[in-house]
Design a protein around this motif. Structure first.
Motif, mmCIF file in Angstrom:
data_model
loop_
_atom_site.group_PDB
_atom_site.id
_atom_site.type_symbol
_atom_site.label_atom_id
_atom_site.label_comp_id
_atom_site.label_asym_id
_atom_site.label_seq_id
_atom_site.Cartn_x
_atom_site.Cartn_y
_atom_site.Cartn_z
ATOM 1 N N SER A 49 -3.793 -4.458 -14.611
ATOM 2 C CA SER A 49 -4.056 -4.755 -13.205
ATOM 3 C C SER A 49 -4.509 -3.538 -12.436
ATOM 4 N N ASP A 50 -4.189 -2.321 -12.937
ATOM 5 C CA ASP A 50 -4.606 -1.111 -12.248
ATOM 6 C C ASP A 50 -6.088 -0.806 -12.464
ATOM 7 N N PHE A 51 -6.633 -1.259 -13.566
ATOM 8 C CA PHE A 51 -7.961 -0.807 -13.934
ATOM 9 C C PHE A 51 -8.990 -1.918 -14.040
ATOM 10 N N ASP A 52 -8.559 -3.139 -13.983
ATOM 11 C CA ASP A 52 -9.476 -4.251 -14.190
ATOM 12 C C ASP A 52 -9.741 -4.953 -12.867
ATOM 13 N N GLY A 53 -10.987 -4.935 -12.438
ATOM 14 C CA GLY A 53 -11.333 -5.537 -11.155
ATOM 15 C C GLY A 53 -11.066 -7.024 -11.092
ATOM 16 N N ARG A 54 -10.885 -7.671 -12.270
ATOM 17 C CA ARG A 54 -10.614 -9.101 -12.281
ATOM 18 C C ARG A 54 -9.139 -9.404 -12.040
ATOM 19 N N ALA A 55 -8.282 -8.372 -12.089
ATOM 20 C CA ALA A 55 -6.847 -8.589 -11.971
ATOM 21 C C ALA A 55 -6.493 -9.065 -10.570
ATOM 22 N N ALA A 56 -5.415 -9.816 -10.492
ATOM 23 C CA ALA A 56 -5.026 -10.423 -9.218
ATOM 24 C C ALA A 56 -4.214 -9.492 -8.352
ATOM 25 N N THR A 57 -3.430 -8.586 -8.975
ATOM 26 C CA THR A 57 -2.520 -7.749 -8.192
ATOM 27 C C THR A 57 -2.674 -6.274 -8.534
ATOM 28 N N VAL A 58 -2.160 -5.444 -7.629
ATOM 29 C CA VAL A 58 -2.210 -3.996 -7.785
ATOM 30 C C VAL A 58 -0.824 -3.435 -7.543
ATOM 31 N N ALA A 146 -5.355 9.799 -11.201
ATOM 32 C CA ALA A 146 -4.123 9.642 -11.973
ATOM 33 C C ALA A 146 -3.189 8.662 -11.278
ATOM 34 N N THR A 147 -2.642 7.732 -12.027
ATOM 35 C CA THR A 147 -1.793 6.701 -11.431
ATOM 36 C C THR A 147 -0.310 6.941 -11.704
ATOM 37 N N PHE A 148 0.028 8.161 -12.069
ATOM 38 C CA PHE A 148 1.431 8.546 -12.234
ATOM 39 C C PHE A 148 1.667 9.855 -11.522
ATOM 40 N N ASN A 149 2.723 9.916 -10.718
ATOM 41 C CA ASN A 149 3.080 11.130 -9.981
ATOM 42 C C ASN A 149 4.593 11.308 -10.078
ATOM 43 N N VAL A 150 5.018 12.466 -10.532
ATOM 44 C CA VAL A 150 6.441 12.724 -10.761
ATOM 45 C C VAL A 150 7.244 12.588 -9.474
ATOM 46 N N GLU A 151 6.723 13.133 -8.375
ATOM 47 C CA GLU A 151 7.446 13.080 -7.105
ATOM 48 C C GLU A 151 7.618 11.646 -6.626
ATOM 49 N N VAL A 152 6.570 10.842 -6.769
ATOM 50 C CA VAL A 152 6.662 9.435 -6.376
ATOM 51 C C VAL A 152 7.694 8.713 -7.237
ATOM 52 N N GLU A 153 7.639 8.941 -8.540
ATOM 53 C CA GLU A 153 8.564 8.264 -9.449
ATOM 54 C C GLU A 153 10.017 8.628 -9.155
ATOM 55 N N SER A 154 10.260 9.875 -8.776
ATOM 56 C CA SER A 154 11.633 10.308 -8.523
ATOM 57 C C SER A 154 12.133 9.914 -7.139
ATOM 58 N N THR A 155 11.212 9.566 -6.235
ATOM 59 C CA THR A 155 11.596 9.242 -4.855
ATOM 60 C C THR A 155 11.643 7.741 -4.605
ATOM 61 N N ILE A 156 10.666 7.019 -5.130
ATOM 62 C CA ILE A 156 10.558 5.584 -4.882
ATOM 63 C C ILE A 156 11.200 4.813 -6.034
ATOM 64 N N VAL A 157 12.174 3.989 -5.717
ATOM 65 C CA VAL A 157 12.940 3.295 -6.753
ATOM 66 C C VAL A 157 12.183 2.093 -7.312
ATOM 67 N N ASP A 158 11.698 1.243 -6.420
ATOM 68 C CA ASP A 158 11.065 0.015 -6.890
ATOM 69 C C ASP A 158 9.567 0.029 -6.598
ATOM 70 N N ASP A 159 8.925 -1.100 -6.785
ATOM 71 C CA ASP A 159 7.478 -1.197 -6.649
ATOM 72 C C ASP A 159 7.126 -2.541 -6.029
ATOM 73 N N ASP A 160 5.916 -2.640 -5.505
ATOM 74 C CA ASP A 160 5.390 -3.902 -5.005
ATOM 75 C C ASP A 160 4.042 -4.168 -5.664
ATOM 76 N N SER A 161 3.826 -5.402 -6.076
ATOM 77 C CA SER A 161 2.526 -5.820 -6.590
ATOM 78 C C SER A 161 1.838 -6.652 -5.525
ATOM 79 N N ILE A 162 0.660 -6.215 -5.102
ATOM 80 C CA ILE A 162 -0.043 -6.811 -3.967
ATOM 81 C C ILE A 162 -1.391 -7.355 -4.428
ATOM 82 N N PRO A 163 -1.793 -8.536 -3.955
ATOM 83 C CA PRO A 163 -3.137 -9.027 -4.273
ATOM 84 C C PRO A 163 -4.207 -8.020 -3.863
ATOM 85 N N ALA A 164 -5.122 -7.746 -4.766
ATOM 86 C CA ALA A 164 -6.170 -6.757 -4.490
ATOM 87 C C ALA A 164 -6.968 -7.109 -3.242
ATOM 88 N N GLU A 165 -7.155 -8.391 -3.002
ATOM 89 C CA GLU A 165 -7.951 -8.813 -1.847
ATOM 90 C C GLU A 165 -7.269 -8.503 -0.510
#
Length: 354
Positions: A49-58, A146-165
Motif C-alpha cells: 500500500s505504500d508503493f502501489d498507486g492502486r492501493a486503497a490505503t496509506v 525512506a518510509t522508516f524513521n527510528v524517532e517516529v517508531e520510538s515515539t508513535i505507538v500505533d498507526d492509521d491507515s487512510i484512503p489515499a484519495e
C-alpha cells in the motif's frame, strides 16, 4: 509366474515409486515457498500500500517518516546551494504588497528532490508543491523517500491507515526565499504537511542551517527534540509579543499595535515556518498575518500546533482547509497561538469590524 502377474507387479512398483517421488517433491516445493516468504517478511519491505498507486490505503506512520526524509533531503540541497553561493536568483514577480517574490536554484532543486522522493514512495498520493519543474527534468536520480524513521517508531505507538484519495501532501521546498537571498539563514526552512480530508494532520518543519527537524502528528505526538514552551497563561508581563512577516508585512504592525496596545512588542521575522516555531518555543505569544498567504506556507506549522493542542485560524476564527490543490491561497489572514487563542482572536475581530 506368468507375464500378467509380472506386469502387474512392475506397475505396482512404479506406482509406489511415483507416489513417493511426488510426496518428496511437494515437501521440497513447500519448503522453498516457506523460505521465500520468511525472507520477504524479514527484509523490511514496506507493505504494497505504500508503493502501489492502486492501493486503497496509506500508512500515516510510514508517510510521516517519508515526509521527514523528504524535508531533510531538501534542506541539504538548500544548505549546499547557499554555501556555494550558486543561487541563480530570479524573480517570479511582485507580491500583492509590491515586494519582490524571488526563486532560486535552492527552491527548484529542493523541489525536485522532495517532490519526486514522495511521489515515488507513494504514487497514489497527491503532492502539491510551491514550485514547478523546469522542462526536461530528469527525476531518475531521485530515490523514493525512506518510509522508516527510528524517532517516529520510538515515539508513535500505533498507526492509521487512510484512503489515499483523502490525503493531500503540501510541500514548501524553501520557505523564506527572500531571507535566503539575503543570507539570513536562521529563517529558512523546508516543510512537508499531510492533510487528511483537508485537516492538517502530519507536519514537518526542518531548519537546514540549524540541523533541527520538528514534526508533529495531531492526536499522536510530536518530535521529542522539539522544545515546547510552558503554558504562558497570556501575554508575557501583560505585554503581547507578536511575530509578523518582515518581507510581506502589509499593515500588520499597525494592526498588532491597535489590537493589543501601544506597548505591544512586534517581532519582524521571515518565513511562516520559522514564525510558527517561534510561537511554539515561546519566543512570541502569537503569529499574526493580515495579507494573502499560500497554504504550503502554513500547513506544516498548523499540523504541529494541532498536535500540541494549539490553534491556527484565519482572523475570522475559521479553520484553514487544505483539501483542494486549486484553493491554495489563504485570503483570510492568520492567527497562530500555542495558548490562549481566545484571548487574541476577539481583539483582532473587533478591529476588523471597526
Amino acid at each position: 509366474m506368468d507375464s500378467k502377474e509380472t506386469n502387474a507387479k512392475i506397475v505396482k512398483m512404479n506406482l509406489g515409486a511415483s507416489i513417493r517421488l511426488n510426496k518428496f517433491g511437494i515437501a521440497l516445493i513447500g519448503g522453498m515457498i516457506f523460505f521465500i516468504v520468511l525472507l520477504y517478511r524479514n527484509s523490511g519491505t514496506p507493505p504494497r500500500s505504500d508503493f502501489d498507486g492502486r492501493a486503497a490505503t496509506v500508512s500515516l506512520k510510514r508517510l510521516l517518516s517519508a515526509a521527514i526524509d523528504a524535508a531533510e533531503r531538501g534542506g541539504k540541497i538548500v544548505y549546499d546551494v547557499r554555501v556555494k553561493a550558486t543561487l541563480n536568483e530570479q524573480s517570479k514577480g511582485k507580491t500583492k504588497e509590491g515586494a519582490n517574490d524571488p526563486v532560486t536554484d535552492g527552491d527548484l532543486k529542493s523541489h525536485l528532490a522532495m517532490f519526486y522522493a514522495l511521489t515515488k514512495a507513494f504514487p497514489g498520493v497527491e503532492v502539491i508543491s510551491e514550485e514547478h519543474d523546469k522542462s526536461n527534468v530528469d527525476a531518475s536520480t531521485v530515490s523514493p523517500a525512506a518510509t522508516f524513521n527510528v524517532e517516529v517508531e520510538s515515539t508513535i505507538v500505533d498507526d492509521d491507515s487512510i484512503p489515499a484519495e483523502d490525503i493531500r501532501v503540501w510541500i514548501d521546498p524553501l520557505d523564506a526565499t527572500q531571507e535566503y537571498t539575503e543570507n539570513l539563514k536562521q529563517y529558512v526552512t523546508t516543510m512537508v504537511c499531510v492533510a487528511v480530508k483537508g485537516y492538517p494532520t502530519l507536519g514537518v518543519i526542518h531548519k537546514p542551517f540549524e540541523n533541527l527537524t520538528a514534526w508533529g502528528w495531531a492526536g499522536k505526538g510530536v518530535s521529542p527534540k522539539l522544545h515546547v514552551t510552558k503554558d504562558q497563561g497570556g501575554p508575557k508581563d501583560d505585554i503581547a509579543h507578536i511575530i509578523v512577516s518582515r518581507s510581506h508585512s502589509g499593515d500588520v504592525k499597525d494592526v498588532a499595535l491597535k489590537a493589543f496596545g501601544e506597548n505591544t512588542v512586534v517581532i519582524p521575522a521571515g518565513g511562516a515556518g520559522y514564525k510558527t516555531l517561534a510561537v511554539i518555543q515561546g519566543e512570541a505569544d502569537a503569529y499574526v498575518h493580515v495579507t494573502l498567504i499560500k497554504k504550503w506556507d502554513l500547513c506544516a506549522g498548523n499540523a504541529i500546533l494541532n498536535a500540541l493542542g494549539g490553534k491556527m485560524t484565519t482572523l475570522k476564527g475559521t479553520s484553514v482547509d487544505y483539501g483542494n490543490r486549486e484553493e491554495y491561497k489563504n485570503q483570510g489572514g492568520v492567527l497562530a497561538t500555542l495558548y490562549q487563542h481566545d484571548y487574541y482572536l476577539p481583539k483582532l475581530q473587533v478591529l476588523q469590524k471597526s
